[in-house]
Design an enzyme around this catalytic site. Structure first.
Site, short mmCIF file in Angstrom:
data_model
loop_
_atom_site.label_atom_id
_atom_site.label_comp_id
_atom_site.label_asym_id
_atom_site.label_seq_id
_atom_site.Cartn_x
_atom_site.Cartn_y
_atom_site.Cartn_z
N LYS A 107 50.89 33.50 35.44
CA LYS A 107 50.09 33.83 36.63
C LYS A 107 50.91 33.47 37.86
O LYS A 107 51.78 32.59 37.80
CB LYS A 107 48.77 33.02 36.64
CG LYS A 107 47.67 33.69 37.43
CD LYS A 107 46.97 34.78 36.64
CE LYS A 107 45.91 35.49 37.44
NZ LYS A 107 45.09 36.36 36.59
N THR A 191 39.22 46.77 33.38
CA THR A 191 38.56 45.49 33.08
C THR A 191 37.07 45.72 32.89
O THR A 191 36.46 45.22 31.94
CB THR A 191 38.81 44.47 34.21
OG1 THR A 191 40.23 44.37 34.39
CG2 THR A 191 38.25 43.11 33.87
N ASN A 222 36.53 45.06 42.36
CA ASN A 222 37.07 45.97 41.34
C ASN A 222 36.27 45.85 40.04
O ASN A 222 35.82 46.86 39.49
CB ASN A 222 38.55 45.64 41.10
CG ASN A 222 39.10 46.41 39.91
OD1 ASN A 222 38.81 46.09 38.76
ND2 ASN A 222 39.87 47.45 40.16
P1 NAD Z 1 37.85 41.53 43.90
O1 NAD Z 1 38.57 40.76 44.94
O2 NAD Z 1 38.03 43.00 43.83
O3 NAD Z 1 36.27 41.27 44.01
C1 NAD Z 1 35.71 40.00 44.03
C2 NAD Z 1 34.23 40.13 44.39
O4 NAD Z 1 33.64 38.83 44.32
C3 NAD Z 1 33.97 40.63 45.81
O5 NAD Z 1 32.79 41.38 45.83
C4 NAD Z 1 33.76 39.33 46.59
O6 NAD Z 1 33.00 39.50 47.76
C5 NAD Z 1 33.03 38.51 45.56
N1 NAD Z 1 33.13 37.06 45.78
C6 NAD Z 1 34.21 36.35 46.14
N2 NAD Z 1 33.90 35.05 46.25
C7 NAD Z 1 32.59 34.94 45.92
C8 NAD Z 1 31.68 33.86 45.85
N3 NAD Z 1 32.06 32.62 46.13
N4 NAD Z 1 30.41 34.13 45.49
C9 NAD Z 1 30.01 35.39 45.21
N5 NAD Z 1 30.82 36.45 45.28
C10 NAD Z 1 32.09 36.22 45.63
O7 NAD Z 1 38.26 40.82 42.52
P2 NAD Z 1 38.18 41.44 41.07
O8 NAD Z 1 39.48 42.06 40.73
O9 NAD Z 1 36.93 42.22 40.93
O10 NAD Z 1 38.10 40.10 40.20
C11 NAD Z 1 36.87 39.41 39.99
C12 NAD Z 1 37.06 38.38 38.89
O11 NAD Z 1 37.48 39.04 37.70
C13 NAD Z 1 38.12 37.31 39.17
O12 NAD Z 1 37.72 36.13 38.52
C14 NAD Z 1 39.36 37.87 38.48
O13 NAD Z 1 40.30 36.86 38.15
C15 NAD Z 1 38.70 38.47 37.25
N6 NAD Z 1 39.49 39.48 36.58
C16 NAD Z 1 39.90 40.60 37.25
C17 NAD Z 1 40.63 41.56 36.57
C18 NAD Z 1 41.03 42.85 37.23
O14 NAD Z 1 41.58 43.71 36.53
N7 NAD Z 1 40.75 43.05 38.50
C19 NAD Z 1 41.00 41.35 35.23
C20 NAD Z 1 40.57 40.19 34.58
C21 NAD Z 1 39.81 39.27 35.28
#
Ligand code: NAD
Length: 432
Positions: A107, A191, A222
């Protein structure tokens, strides 16, 4: 809720220790897995648009590469620190192992607030980060990808910078790229799509009808946004959605496509006219069939776990449940589908992207999703079978046991550890 409870790195170590002990593996396996194999901390000087120079801190952590080159995203976040990156790198090792793709875990992060950076500053920072970490990354060494606050454009700059340094087009150095430069169809929603495959399996096992099931999703980025749309299309009833600014609730259901339009105009899901505005805490505690944390770490803790009313928690986010909360949920009979399984669809399609880059031959979206379904379905079944066979472990522990067993076998045959490691079949057989 203690500070210790919220340290993801400490939490990850506790999970590894428990799994190693439950499997009766040699303590040296824990010694090797409890710390990353390699950590790089860099200072990145960036010329800002106003002529000043600002120095940013960057990290790349490679936890373990016994099963293949290290793999894991890059996060741009003001709160990122070494411990967070270590925990996320560890989870990547086990995530890749649990779905059986030939990668280790890594990471990266840059401590910065991208909202405060102009586009040109962001590009210089992305290129500066790659200049700093380039000795340890590469298509056969360590392959980064997007994570929180990084995207396909940032991946393009990073791939381009690496290619300039190495003097060849190294498309396979990074995944999550735009289609035009070697991205994969289906990566954007991978995802969420992978998580939906897992949800379909678990609802079948628990006799919950996904059609009409009440679903609450924290986070509308996302992962959460795509999840809400795919589940809505499958006729699940999305009763709650949230983002960092707050949540919205309608017991009759919310149309996520309309929420997306509202978000595009206002910058948040809150104040959507066809739902009541609630807090993120209230959202997590809603009465529902499936609760999907899809935002950030440490959302379900010892403080609120007792008030969670969902039948199933599916961890789309990384590390949303603390170990203390895990115990409480288990006592309450709430089944938790762990992050390393539930959100592995993203890294699986990243793997497909890298395979396609290496072959120079690209697949249709149908091919990508078919292969993703096969991998997620098989991984789910293996974890679920072990969970059922053991009786004394929850699904998280079963996933860790499967993953650690695979990493331990690789370390054993590579000669990194000399103690006797039983084969996966033997372990599963013995546990059954
Ligand atoms: P992103 O930045 O696209 O979206 C994050 C969302 O969470 C946004 O709507 C944001 O407003 C909200 N958010 C942020 N902080 C918050 C809080 N304290 N309380 C409530 N909502 C909050 O990120 P993403 O890519 O959707 O990733 C989300 C999670 O999924 C993360 O934990 C990431 O590590 C995990 N993840 C993502 C992927 C991927 O392919 N994008 C893959 C595996 C895991």
């Amino acid at each position: 809720m203690t500070g210790k409870e919220l340290n993801s790195f400490e939490n990850a170590k506790v999970q590894i220790k428990m799994a190693v002990e439950k499997m009766g593996l040699d303590h040296v396996v824990y010694e090797l897995l409890k710390e990353p194999m390699r950590e790089m901390v860099v200072s990145i000087p960036i010329k800002m648009d106003n002529g000043t120079t600002k120095v940013f801190k960057g990290y790349r952590v490679q936890h373990n590469n016994a099963l293949g080159p290290a793999k894991g995203g890059i996060r741009f976040h003001p709160d990122s620190d070494l411990d967070e990156v270590r925990a996320l790198a560890m989870w990547m090792t086990f995530k890749c192992a649990v779905v059986g793709i030939p990668y280790g875990g890594a990471k990266g992060a840059v401590a910065c607030n991208p909202e405060e950076l102009s586009e040109t500053e962001l590009e210089r920072l992305s290129r500066g980060y790659v200049q700093a970490i380039n000795p340890i990354v590469g298509p056969e060494k360590d392959i980064p990808a997007p994570d929180v606050n990084t995207n396909a454009q940032i991946m393009s700059w990073m791939m381009d910078e690496f290619s300039r340094i190495k003097q060849y087009n190294a498309f396979g150095v990074i995944t999550g790229k735009p289609l035009i430069i070697g991205g994969s169809l289906g990566r954007e929603e991978a995802t969420a799509q992978g998580c939906v495959y897992v949800i379909e399996e678990i609802t079948k096992k628990l006799n919950v009808n996904l059609e009409g099931a009440k679903v609450v999703i924290q986070g509308f980025g996302n992962v959460g946004g795509n999840l809400a749309k795919i589940l809505f299309d499958k006729k699940a009833v999305i009763i709650g959605i949230s983002d960092v600014k707050g949540g919205i609730y309608n017991p009759k259901g919310i149309n996520p496509y309309k929420v997306s339009e509202h978000l595009a105009v206002t910058g948040s899901v809150v104040n959507y006219s066809k739902a009541k505005t609630i807090t993120n805490q209230e959202l997590l505690e809603l009465n529902c069939d499936i609760l999907i944390p899809a935002a950030v770490e440490n959302q379900i803790t010892a403080e609120n776990a007792n008030r969670i009313k969902a039948k199933i928690v599916v961890e789309a986010a990384n590390g949303p449940t603390t170990p203390e909360a895990d115990k409480i949920l288990e006592q309450k009979g709430i089944l938790v589908v762990p992050d390393i399984l539930a959100n592995a669809g993203g890294v699986t399609v990243s793997y497909f992207e890298w395979v396609q880059n290496n072959m120079g031959f690209y697949w249709t979206k149908e091919e990508v999703n078919k292969r993703l379904g096969q991998i997620m379905g098989q991984a789910f079944q293996q974890v679920y079978n072990l969970y059922q066979a053991r009786k004394d472990v929850n699904m998280r522990m079963a996933a860790y046991m499967l993953a650690i067993d695979r990493v331990a076998q690789a370390m054993k045959v590579r000669g990194w550890i000399g103690s006797k490691i039983e084969t996966e079949q033997k372990v599963t057989h013995k546990l059954a």
